[in-house]
Design an enzyme around this catalytic site. Structure first.
Site, short mmCIF file in Angstrom:
data_model
loop_
_atom_site.label_atom_id
_atom_site.label_comp_id
_atom_site.label_asym_id
_atom_site.label_seq_id
_atom_site.Cartn_x
_atom_site.Cartn_y
_atom_site.Cartn_z
N GLY A 41 0.73 -1.18 -0.20
CA GLY A 41 0.11 0.02 -0.03
C GLY A 41 0.91 1.31 0.05
O GLY A 41 0.35 2.23 -0.45
N GLU A 95 4.23 4.24 5.96
CA GLU A 95 2.99 3.44 5.74
C GLU A 95 2.11 4.42 5.03
O GLU A 95 1.94 5.75 5.22
CB GLU A 95 2.60 3.21 7.13
CG GLU A 95 1.35 2.23 7.37
CD GLU A 95 1.28 1.01 6.48
OE1 GLU A 95 1.41 1.06 5.38
OE2 GLU A 95 0.81 0.15 7.12
N ASP A 96 0.93 3.64 4.48
CA ASP A 96 -0.08 4.41 3.88
C ASP A 96 -1.07 5.00 4.83
O ASP A 96 -1.49 5.99 4.93
CB ASP A 96 -0.77 3.61 2.61
CG ASP A 96 -1.30 2.04 3.05
OD1 ASP A 96 -0.84 1.92 4.27
OD2 ASP A 96 -1.50 1.24 2.35
N ASP A 99 -4.54 2.37 10.82
CA ASP A 99 -6.01 2.54 11.09
C ASP A 99 -6.06 1.99 12.63
O ASP A 99 -6.21 2.72 13.47
CB ASP A 99 -6.79 1.44 10.17
CG ASP A 99 -8.11 1.06 10.51
OD1 ASP A 99 -8.82 1.49 11.29
OD2 ASP A 99 -8.51 0.28 9.52
N LYS A 128 -6.03 7.26 10.68
CA LYS A 128 -7.47 7.18 11.00
C LYS A 128 -7.22 7.04 12.53
O LYS A 128 -7.61 5.99 13.06
CB LYS A 128 -8.14 5.89 10.51
CG LYS A 128 -8.17 5.80 8.91
CD LYS A 128 -9.04 4.40 8.60
CE LYS A 128 -9.15 4.22 7.03
NZ LYS A 128 -9.71 3.12 6.70
N PHE A 150 -13.93 3.75 4.40
CA PHE A 150 -12.95 2.79 3.68
C PHE A 150 -12.44 3.72 2.29
O PHE A 150 -13.42 4.12 1.68
CB PHE A 150 -13.72 1.66 3.10
CG PHE A 150 -12.82 0.57 2.44
CD1 PHE A 150 -12.07 0.06 2.99
CD2 PHE A 150 -12.91 0.57 1.30
CE1 PHE A 150 -11.22 -0.70 2.34
CE2 PHE A 150 -12.32 -0.29 0.29
CZ PHE A 150 -11.20 -1.01 1.08
N ASP A 157 -5.94 -0.47 -1.61
CA ASP A 157 -6.87 -1.36 -2.42
C ASP A 157 -7.93 -1.81 -1.75
O ASP A 157 -8.29 -1.80 -0.57
CB ASP A 157 -6.00 -2.56 -2.80
CG ASP A 157 -5.70 -3.38 -1.25
OD1 ASP A 157 -5.34 -2.90 -0.43
OD2 ASP A 157 -5.96 -4.67 -1.52
P1 IMP Z 1 -4.32 -1.66 10.87
O1 IMP Z 1 -3.28 -2.45 11.19
O2 IMP Z 1 -5.74 -1.67 11.06
O3 IMP Z 1 -3.78 -0.23 11.37
O4 IMP Z 1 -4.16 -1.41 9.27
C1 IMP Z 1 -3.42 -0.79 8.40
C2 IMP Z 1 -3.26 -1.29 7.15
O5 IMP Z 1 -4.65 -1.78 6.41
C3 IMP Z 1 -2.81 -0.27 6.51
O6 IMP Z 1 -1.39 -0.86 5.98
C4 IMP Z 1 -3.50 -0.37 5.01
O7 IMP Z 1 -2.69 -0.86 4.02
C5 IMP Z 1 -4.76 -1.14 5.36
N1 IMP Z 1 -6.00 -0.05 5.38
C6 IMP Z 1 -6.30 0.61 6.35
N2 IMP Z 1 -7.40 1.27 6.07
C7 IMP Z 1 -7.58 1.19 4.64
C8 IMP Z 1 -8.61 1.69 3.80
O8 IMP Z 1 -9.42 2.73 4.13
N3 IMP Z 1 -8.44 1.16 2.63
C9 IMP Z 1 -7.49 0.31 2.04
N4 IMP Z 1 -6.60 -0.26 2.88
C10 IMP Z 1 -6.62 0.19 4.26
MG MG Z 2 -0.43 -1.04 4.21
#
Ligand code: IMP
Ligand code: MG
Length: 184
Positions: A41, A95-96, A99, A128, A150, A157
């Site tokens: 991402g 990182e993108d 969340d 987020k 989302f 993606d």
């Molecule tokens: P986390 O572990 O919940 O913080 O998720 C982070 C990962 O989930 C990131 O590296 C993103 O690639 C993916 N992600 C989080 N939110 C989104 C979204 O809204 N769309 C697509 N991918 C996401």
């Molecule tokens: Mg990612």
């Protein structure tokens, strides 16, 4: 598309700002910082950030995933580790989206324990913040998203598709249905 969250111009402005901050932060370093992109991402963000960073650096990549469809599963899978020697180096994880924070928190702890760098900081394009499941603060962020949306595009993606847009948007039902069909 329901809504554009970050336009191409917004993203470029963010990349320039973060690149300047990183340049300033590492200007007196005696060893090069290592920028680690989190695949897949973060690829466009990583490349654009580097384009505006005109200091010295090394690069490497890690690959981790916790997403399935439109939700974070909470289970982190590490499928690619770094190959650079980062012991006693300054490391920036790129990182993108952060969340729940589970992915980046896991990667940071993993790097800390396994490689003992001098420092680890985290840069992300979209934070987020409201959705955190672990207490985690990002050091450099581009945009804070306060509600649970989302997002798609610019690396983000749905089922491996739609990473190839130059902007970030909230998809509509028709787009999701189309990608459901095309991902089979
Ligand atoms: P986390 O572990 O919940 O913080 O998720 C982070 C990962 O989930 C990131 O590296 C993103 O690639 C993916 N992600 C989080 N939110 C989104 C979204 O809204 N769309 C697509 N991918 C996401
Ligand atoms: Mg990612």
């Amino acid at each position: 598309m329901k809504e554009i969250i970050l336009s191409t111009e917004d993203i470029q402005t963010i990349c320039k700002e973060i690149a300047l901050k990183l340049k300033d932060r590492f200007k007196d370093n005696e060893t090069a910082p290592v920028f680690i992109g989190v695949l897949n991402g973060a690829t466009p963000f990583f490349m654009d950030l580097l384009k505006y960073y005109d200091g010295v650096c090394k690069i490497d990549f890690m690959q981790a995933s916790s997403y399935s469809g439109t939700n974070s599963t909470g289970v982190i899978h590490l499928s690619k580790d770094i190959s650079e020697d980062i012991k006693n180096k300054d490391v920036v994880l790129i990182e993108d989206v952060v969340d729940t924070g589970l992915t980046i928190n896991y990667l940071k702890q993993y790097i800390q324990i396994k490689y003992q760098p001098k420092s680890i900081s985290v840069a992300c394009l979209v934070d987020k913040k409201a959705l955190r499941r672990v207490d985690f603060d990002v050091d450099y962020y581009g945009y804070i998203l306060r509600d649970n949306k989302f997002l798609i595009g610019y690396g983000l993606d749905y089922k491996g598709l739609a990473r190839n847009y130059n902007y970030i948007f909230v998809p509509d039902v028709e787009e999701i249905e189309y990608w459901d069909k095309m991902s089979k």
